[in-house]
Design an enzyme around this catalytic site. Structure first.
Site, PDB file in Angstrom:
ATOM      1  N   PRO A 199       4.296  -1.511  -8.302  1.00  0.00           N
ATOM      2  CA  PRO A 199       5.253  -2.568  -7.961  1.00  0.00           C
ATOM      3  C   PRO A 199       5.796  -3.293  -9.184  1.00  0.00           C
ATOM      4  O   PRO A 199       5.176  -3.301 -10.249  1.00  0.00           O
ATOM      5  CB  PRO A 199       4.422  -3.518  -7.087  1.00  0.00           C
ATOM      6  CG  PRO A 199       3.019  -3.322  -7.550  1.00  0.00           C
ATOM      7  CD  PRO A 199       2.910  -1.861  -7.914  1.00  0.00           C
ATOM      8  N   CYS A 200       6.968  -3.877  -9.005  1.00  0.00           N
ATOM      9  CA  CYS A 200       7.560  -4.725 -10.041  1.00  0.00           C
ATOM     10  C   CYS A 200       6.914  -6.097  -9.951  1.00  0.00           C
ATOM     11  O   CYS A 200       7.074  -6.807  -8.965  1.00  0.00           O
ATOM     12  CB  CYS A 200       9.073  -4.827  -9.840  1.00  0.00           C
ATOM     13  SG  CYS A 200       9.934  -5.733 -11.125  1.00  0.00           S
ATOM     14  N   GLN A 201       6.162  -6.454 -10.979  1.00  0.00           N
ATOM     15  CA  GLN A 201       5.432  -7.715 -10.988  1.00  0.00           C
ATOM     16  C   GLN A 201       5.714  -8.469 -12.283  1.00  0.00           C
ATOM     17  O   GLN A 201       6.615  -8.106 -13.035  1.00  0.00           O
ATOM     18  CB  GLN A 201       3.921  -7.429 -10.829  1.00  0.00           C
ATOM     19  CG  GLN A 201       3.564  -6.762  -9.505  1.00  0.00           C
ATOM     20  CD  GLN A 201       2.128  -6.283  -9.474  1.00  0.00           C
ATOM     21  OE1 GLN A 201       1.756  -5.347 -10.161  1.00  0.00           O
ATOM     22  NE2 GLN A 201       1.311  -6.921  -8.662  1.00  0.00           N
TER      23      GLN A 201
ATOM     24  N   TYR B  72       4.696  -9.056 -15.846  1.00  0.00           N
ATOM     25  CA  TYR B  72       3.879  -8.358 -16.832  1.00  0.00           C
ATOM     26  C   TYR B  72       3.606  -9.200 -18.084  1.00  0.00           C
ATOM     27  O   TYR B  72       3.287  -8.657 -19.138  1.00  0.00           O
ATOM     28  CB  TYR B  72       4.563  -7.045 -17.237  1.00  0.00           C
ATOM     29  CG  TYR B  72       4.872  -6.161 -16.063  1.00  0.00           C
ATOM     30  CD1 TYR B  72       3.858  -5.659 -15.265  1.00  0.00           C
ATOM     31  CD2 TYR B  72       6.175  -5.826 -15.729  1.00  0.00           C
ATOM     32  CE1 TYR B  72       4.130  -4.849 -14.172  1.00  0.00           C
ATOM     33  CE2 TYR B  72       6.465  -5.020 -14.642  1.00  0.00           C
ATOM     34  CZ  TYR B  72       5.439  -4.536 -13.872  1.00  0.00           C
ATOM     35  OH  TYR B  72       5.714  -3.741 -12.790  1.00  0.00           O
TER      36      TYR B  72
END
Length: 447
Positions: A84-86, A88
């Protein structure tokens, strides 16, 4: 890698097995030696049930939080996964250590790479990854690139719209391919850079790289205003925390990073005729539960244009606006992007005319499987509810894209087995004039 040797694959965040299915359709040499699927907060793990239904149960198919079992992963040649795009971002800890936010799955991927250093890494994410976060555009992807740089990898990426390459869905996803410098691809890129560093990275994107051969693109850059040349290397950013704190750059649909130097720009795909939605439509009788029946007015409202007065939390008024969605969906065009809510009564669900009756209905789970290139009934597994079948396809990969990448990867590995790599690049044309990676003055340079 010796010719005809098994390619050991580890599949993270496996879902219902899109990566594995796509690779195994290419060659039986792709052997998944370990796989993990875990849906946090779910008592019943439907995706894992589907995965083991097709690929079998066993100690190397693991249904636990990856952070708890990553130390069990065996040696492998190829690491794959959709994550998933979280957020970072990185924080400094005691004694000059660094730590990413807890629960962010990228850090588990990074730990696996650090421990095993597989020859190749193939990852998938949403296209907004390249632009996140909003307040520091490109930082998150910059962090990923620096992590891979620190582990000795070159990296290519491409945003692929599945419909551009013959599929039935306009689904855009970012694919990231990293390879060690001692692989055939890594050696070929290094030799190409020695010959002409300015030309090499651009040529990798346009003609000779992993994605350029799997998903051909037309001519040169699509828009000369949309390109970035920058660095995530240690000269500009002494450590990963510096990247997290300070890096920002626009990333575009295609790019490459080698030795910290980054080139990215917009490209135009060599379009292949897409599969229209009507082509995947069922032609036999469809059960009554899939038809709209008496909810037509609600569907028309959801799909229609809107301008609705609303009030912000601070009391300021504003208008919520959205344009219309075609209703019903055009059968002569590829489908829109499927979401996990597909099949429910909402604006994003597809509505089509039934082949037999001409009445309006939603897509069936089988049609959703077809949009992603899965075999009919792939998610029709005992114990898996129909609602989850839609959810799974909203999360899934477009399998034929993985098959194309698998074929390209197999070619690269066969080059390596045959001692290839040193002569795989074209000689740069005399007319090519690039001046890349001058000291950063805050502006992109002209290509």
């Amino acid at each position: 890698m010796r010719e005809n040797k098994d390619i050991r694959v580890v599949e993270l965040f496996a879902g219902v097995g899109g990566f594995r299915l796509g690779l195994e359709q290419v060659s039986e040499r792709f052997k998944t030696v370990w796989a993990n699927q875990w849906e946090p907060g779910k008592t019943v793990q439907h995706a894992f049930t589907c995965y083991t239904h097709h690929f079998g149960a066993g100690p190397n198919h693991v249904n636990q939080d990856i952070a708890l079992v990553k130390n069990e992963i065996p040696e492998h040649d190829l690491l794959v996964g959709g994550f998933p795009c979280q957020d970072y971002s990185v924080a400094r800890t005691g004694a000059q250590g660094m730590e990413g936010k807890k629960g962010v799955l990228w850090w588990s991927i990074n730990d696996v790479i650090t421990e095993h250093h597989p020859q190749y890494v193939l990852l998938e994410n949403v296209d907004r990854l390249l632009k996140s976060p909003t307040k520091q555009r490109g930082r998150d992807f910059g962090v990923i690139l620096r992590c891979l740089l620190d582990q000795g990898y070159a990296v290519e990426w491409r945003v692929v719209n599945a419909a551009d390459y013959g599929n039935a869905q306009r689904r855009r996803r970012t694919f990231i391919f990293a390879y060690r410098k001692d692989t055939a691809l890594g050696e070929a890129l290094a030799n190409h850079i020695k010959e002409d560093a300015d030309y090499a990275l651009k040529d990798t994107i346009l003609h000779d790289g992993f994605f350029a051969k799997a998903f051909p693109i037309e001519g040169d850059m699509a828009d000369e205003r949309k390109y970035t040349q920058t660095s995530v290397g240690p000269v500009e950013f002494p450590d990963l925390a510096n990247v997290s704190d300070s890096f920002a750059a626009p990333f575009y649909s295609a790019g490459v990073m080698s030795d910290g130097k980054v080139l990215s720009f917009e490209t135009t795909p060599v379009h292949e005729p897409p599969t229209p939605l009507g082509k995947i439509r069922l032609t036999d009788e469809v059960p009554a539960r899939f038809f709209l029946n008496g909810a037509l007015d609600k569907w028309k409202f959801l799909k229609g244009a809107k301008r609705i007065p609303r009030v912000k939390p601070n009391g300021d008024p504003y208008f919520f606006s959205e344009g219309p969605v075609r209703f019903p969906d055009a059968l002569e065009l590829p489908a829109r992007t499927m979401l996990t809510s597909e099949g429910s009564v909402n604006r994003s669900s597809h509505v089509i005319t039934d082949a037999q009756t001409g009445r309006l209905r939603i897509l069936t789970p089988v049609e959703c499987e077809r949009l992603n290139g899965f075999p009919d009934g792939w998610t029709d597994v005992p114990g898996v509810p129909e609602k989850f079948r839609y959810f799974a396809m909203g999360n899934a990969l477009v399998v034929p894209l993985i098959t194309r990448m698998g074929k390209r990867l197999l070619e690269a590995m066969e080059d390596e087995a045959n001692g290839g790599g040193s002569s795989q690049r074209a000689t740069p044309p005399i007319a090519c004039q690039l001046t890349l990676f001058e000291p950063n003055d805050g502006e992109n340079k002209s290509l």
